[in-house]
Design a protein around this motif. Structure first.
Motif, PDB file in Angstrom:
ATOM      1  N   ALA A 203      30.527  28.147  23.125  1.00  0.00           N
ATOM      2  CA  ALA A 203      31.530  28.758  22.071  1.00  0.00           C
ATOM      3  C   ALA A 203      32.253  29.931  22.680  1.00  0.00           C
ATOM      4  O   ALA A 203      33.437  29.955  22.808  1.00  0.00           O
ATOM      5  CB  ALA A 203      31.041  28.997  20.824  1.00  0.00           C
ATOM      6  N   GLU A 204      31.455  30.967  23.187  1.00  0.00           N
ATOM      7  CA  GLU A 204      31.903  32.206  23.782  1.00  0.00           C
ATOM      8  C   GLU A 204      32.807  31.802  24.907  1.00  0.00           C
ATOM      9  O   GLU A 204      33.854  32.528  25.255  1.00  0.00           O
ATOM     10  CB  GLU A 204      30.820  33.124  24.140  1.00  0.00           C
ATOM     11  CG  GLU A 204      30.268  33.816  22.735  1.00  0.00           C
ATOM     12  CD  GLU A 204      31.457  34.442  21.807  1.00  0.00           C
ATOM     13  OE1 GLU A 204      32.215  35.145  22.452  1.00  0.00           O
ATOM     14  OE2 GLU A 204      31.486  34.051  20.733  1.00  0.00           O
ATOM     15  N   THR A 205      32.372  31.124  25.980  1.00  0.00           N
ATOM     16  CA  THR A 205      32.830  30.490  26.995  1.00  0.00           C
ATOM     17  C   THR A 205      34.418  29.683  26.780  1.00  0.00           C
ATOM     18  O   THR A 205      35.317  29.982  27.283  1.00  0.00           O
ATOM     19  CB  THR A 205      32.044  29.474  27.882  1.00  0.00           C
ATOM     20  OG1 THR A 205      30.918  30.125  28.232  1.00  0.00           O
ATOM     21  CG2 THR A 205      32.980  29.188  29.271  1.00  0.00           C
ATOM     22  N   ALA A 206      34.053  29.064  25.721  1.00  0.00           N
ATOM     23  CA  ALA A 206      35.483  28.235  25.428  1.00  0.00           C
ATOM     24  C   ALA A 206      36.773  29.316  25.120  1.00  0.00           C
ATOM     25  O   ALA A 206      37.757  28.939  25.444  1.00  0.00           O
ATOM     26  CB  ALA A 206      35.137  27.375  24.016  1.00  0.00           C
ATOM     27  N   ARG A 207      36.144  30.209  24.119  1.00  0.00           N
ATOM     28  CA  ARG A 207      37.185  31.243  23.787  1.00  0.00           C
ATOM     29  C   ARG A 207      37.711  32.118  25.054  1.00  0.00           C
ATOM     30  O   ARG A 207      38.840  32.271  25.132  1.00  0.00           O
ATOM     31  CB  ARG A 207      36.415  32.329  22.802  1.00  0.00           C
ATOM     32  CG  ARG A 207      36.147  31.624  21.503  1.00  0.00           C
ATOM     33  CD  ARG A 207      35.476  32.468  20.353  1.00  0.00           C
ATOM     34  NE  ARG A 207      35.027  32.033  19.224  1.00  0.00           N
ATOM     35  CZ  ARG A 207      33.909  31.647  18.988  1.00  0.00           C
ATOM     36  NH1 ARG A 207      32.870  31.944  19.660  1.00  0.00           N
ATOM     37  NH2 ARG A 207      33.606  31.321  17.814  1.00  0.00           N
ATOM     38  N   VAL A 208      36.686  32.624  25.720  1.00  0.00           N
ATOM     39  CA  VAL A 208      37.218  33.388  26.890  1.00  0.00           C
ATOM     40  C   VAL A 208      37.965  32.739  28.216  1.00  0.00           C
ATOM     41  O   VAL A 208      38.927  33.031  28.540  1.00  0.00           O
ATOM     42  CB  VAL A 208      35.852  34.032  27.707  1.00  0.00           C
ATOM     43  CG1 VAL A 208      36.097  34.690  29.084  1.00  0.00           C
ATOM     44  CG2 VAL A 208      35.210  34.909  26.774  1.00  0.00           C
ATOM     45  N   ALA A 209      37.325  31.428  28.470  1.00  0.00           N
ATOM     46  CA  ALA A 209      38.132  30.715  29.274  1.00  0.00           C
ATOM     47  C   ALA A 209      39.410  30.068  28.881  1.00  0.00           C
ATOM     48  O   ALA A 209      40.216  29.131  29.327  1.00  0.00           O
ATOM     49  CB  ALA A 209      37.310  29.499  30.019  1.00  0.00           C
TER      50      ALA A 209
ATOM     51  N   GLY B  49      39.451  26.367  24.193  1.00  0.00           N
ATOM     52  CA  GLY B  49      39.438  26.010  22.768  1.00  0.00           C
ATOM     53  C   GLY B  49      39.196  27.060  21.854  1.00  0.00           C
ATOM     54  O   GLY B  49      38.882  28.259  22.339  1.00  0.00           O
ATOM     55  N   THR B  50      39.358  26.945  20.547  1.00  0.00           N
ATOM     56  CA  THR B  50      38.948  28.131  19.832  1.00  0.00           C
ATOM     57  C   THR B  50      38.200  27.638  18.703  1.00  0.00           C
ATOM     58  O   THR B  50      38.658  27.115  17.536  1.00  0.00           O
ATOM     59  CB  THR B  50      40.435  28.637  19.128  1.00  0.00           C
ATOM     60  OG1 THR B  50      41.184  27.537  18.629  1.00  0.00           O
ATOM     61  CG2 THR B  50      41.402  29.406  20.123  1.00  0.00           C
ATOM     62  N   PRO B  51      37.046  27.823  18.730  1.00  0.00           N
ATOM     63  CA  PRO B  51      35.898  27.343  18.065  1.00  0.00           C
ATOM     64  C   PRO B  51      36.341  28.026  16.568  1.00  0.00           C
ATOM     65  O   PRO B  51      36.549  29.301  16.786  1.00  0.00           O
ATOM     66  CB  PRO B  51      34.552  27.489  18.403  1.00  0.00           C
ATOM     67  CG  PRO B  51      34.791  27.422  19.992  1.00  0.00           C
ATOM     68  CD  PRO B  51      36.351  28.169  20.179  1.00  0.00           C
ATOM     69  N   ASP B  52      36.265  27.455  15.522  1.00  0.00           N
ATOM     70  CA  ASP B  52      36.372  28.108  14.040  1.00  0.00           C
ATOM     71  C   ASP B  52      35.163  29.049  14.050  1.00  0.00           C
ATOM     72  O   ASP B  52      35.186  30.151  13.530  1.00  0.00           O
ATOM     73  CB  ASP B  52      36.592  26.972  12.981  1.00  0.00           C
ATOM     74  CG  ASP B  52      37.639  26.573  13.064  1.00  0.00           C
ATOM     75  OD1 ASP B  52      38.685  27.089  13.732  1.00  0.00           O
ATOM     76  OD2 ASP B  52      37.782  25.239  12.637  1.00  0.00           O
TER      77      ASP B  52
ATOM     78  N   PHE C 158      33.553  22.347  32.052  1.00  0.00           N
ATOM     79  CA  PHE C 158      33.895  23.836  32.819  1.00  0.00           C
ATOM     80  C   PHE C 158      32.521  24.232  33.373  1.00  0.00           C
ATOM     81  O   PHE C 158      32.450  24.821  34.526  1.00  0.00           O
ATOM     82  CB  PHE C 158      34.530  24.524  31.839  1.00  0.00           C
ATOM     83  CG  PHE C 158      34.856  26.085  32.291  1.00  0.00           C
ATOM     84  CD1 PHE C 158      35.946  26.226  33.159  1.00  0.00           C
ATOM     85  CD2 PHE C 158      34.029  27.063  31.955  1.00  0.00           C
ATOM     86  CE1 PHE C 158      36.241  27.635  33.679  1.00  0.00           C
ATOM     87  CE2 PHE C 158      34.244  28.260  32.717  1.00  0.00           C
ATOM     88  CZ  PHE C 158      35.430  28.506  33.444  1.00  0.00           C
ATOM     89  N   LEU C 159      31.493  24.449  32.513  1.00  0.00           N
ATOM     90  CA  LEU C 159      30.481  24.935  32.967  1.00  0.00           C
ATOM     91  C   LEU C 159      29.617  24.289  33.842  1.00  0.00           C
ATOM     92  O   LEU C 159      28.882  24.732  34.810  1.00  0.00           O
ATOM     93  CB  LEU C 159      29.347  25.443  31.663  1.00  0.00           C
ATOM     94  CG  LEU C 159      30.147  26.625  31.044  1.00  0.00           C
ATOM     95  CD1 LEU C 159      29.325  26.718  29.499  1.00  0.00           C
ATOM     96  CD2 LEU C 159      30.140  27.798  31.420  1.00  0.00           C
ATOM     97  N   LEU C 160      29.515  22.952  33.817  1.00  0.00           N
ATOM     98  CA  LEU C 160      28.659  22.073  34.715  1.00  0.00           C
ATOM     99  C   LEU C 160      29.153  22.023  35.999  1.00  0.00           C
ATOM    100  O   LEU C 160      28.850  21.851  37.111  1.00  0.00           O
ATOM    101  CB  LEU C 160      28.756  20.444  34.127  1.00  0.00           C
ATOM    102  CG  LEU C 160      27.848  20.293  32.875  1.00  0.00           C
ATOM    103  CD1 LEU C 160      28.169  18.877  32.243  1.00  0.00           C
ATOM    104  CD2 LEU C 160      26.405  20.426  33.247  1.00  0.00           C
TER     105      LEU C 160
END
Length: 143
Positions: free
Chosen positions: A37-43, A46-49, A78-80
């Protein structure tokens, strides 16, 4: 490969991407969910609710036709792609999901540009899936 066939495979492969992230991630499921979730936000993938729990991540990893928010598998790809272990898709469905997320994570002018940008260890495993994902993406732009 018809677009419907690609889309069906891709949707089924999303959970496989999350299973692979869970199996290779070196943390418990709650921490892996937080990292996702944090990676999604920073990168900006996406914006997890809200940050999912480990139990939610486990549920998404089991559901082949469930409602997995797209930010989660996009972030897993992205991480893989950055892991030194050089993971690759373990099935055709996972390859379709990986290719779909690859195209959603970045903007490419052509199929060749998308293929060239892949990490070297993914060029062969994603070749067919990337072509199908590109056709699917281009087909959606025509609507």
């Amino acid at each position: 490969m018809p677009q419907d066939d690609f889309y069906t495979k891709m949707r089924a492969g999303l959970s496989a991407l999350l299973r692979q992230w869970r199996s290779l991630g070196q943390a418990d499921t709650d921490q892996l969910a937080l990292i996702l979730a944090e990676t999604a936000r920073v990168a900006k993938l996406g914006t997890p609710d809200e940050t999912p729990s480990g139990a939610t991540l486990e549920q998404w990893s089991r559901e082949e036709h469930g409602e997995i928010p797209l930010w989660a598998p996009r972030t897993a790809v992205f991480l893989l792609n950055q892991m030194p272990a050089r993971p690759t898709p373990q099935s055709d469905a996972e390859a379709c999901a990986w290719a779909y997320c690859w195209l959603r994570n970045r903007s490419f002018d052509s199929l060749q540009a998308a293929h060239d940008a892949l990490p070297p260890h993914l060029k062969v495993p994603l070749e067919n899936a990337l072509e199908a994902a590109w056709r699917d993406q281009q087909g959606l732009r025509l609507v």
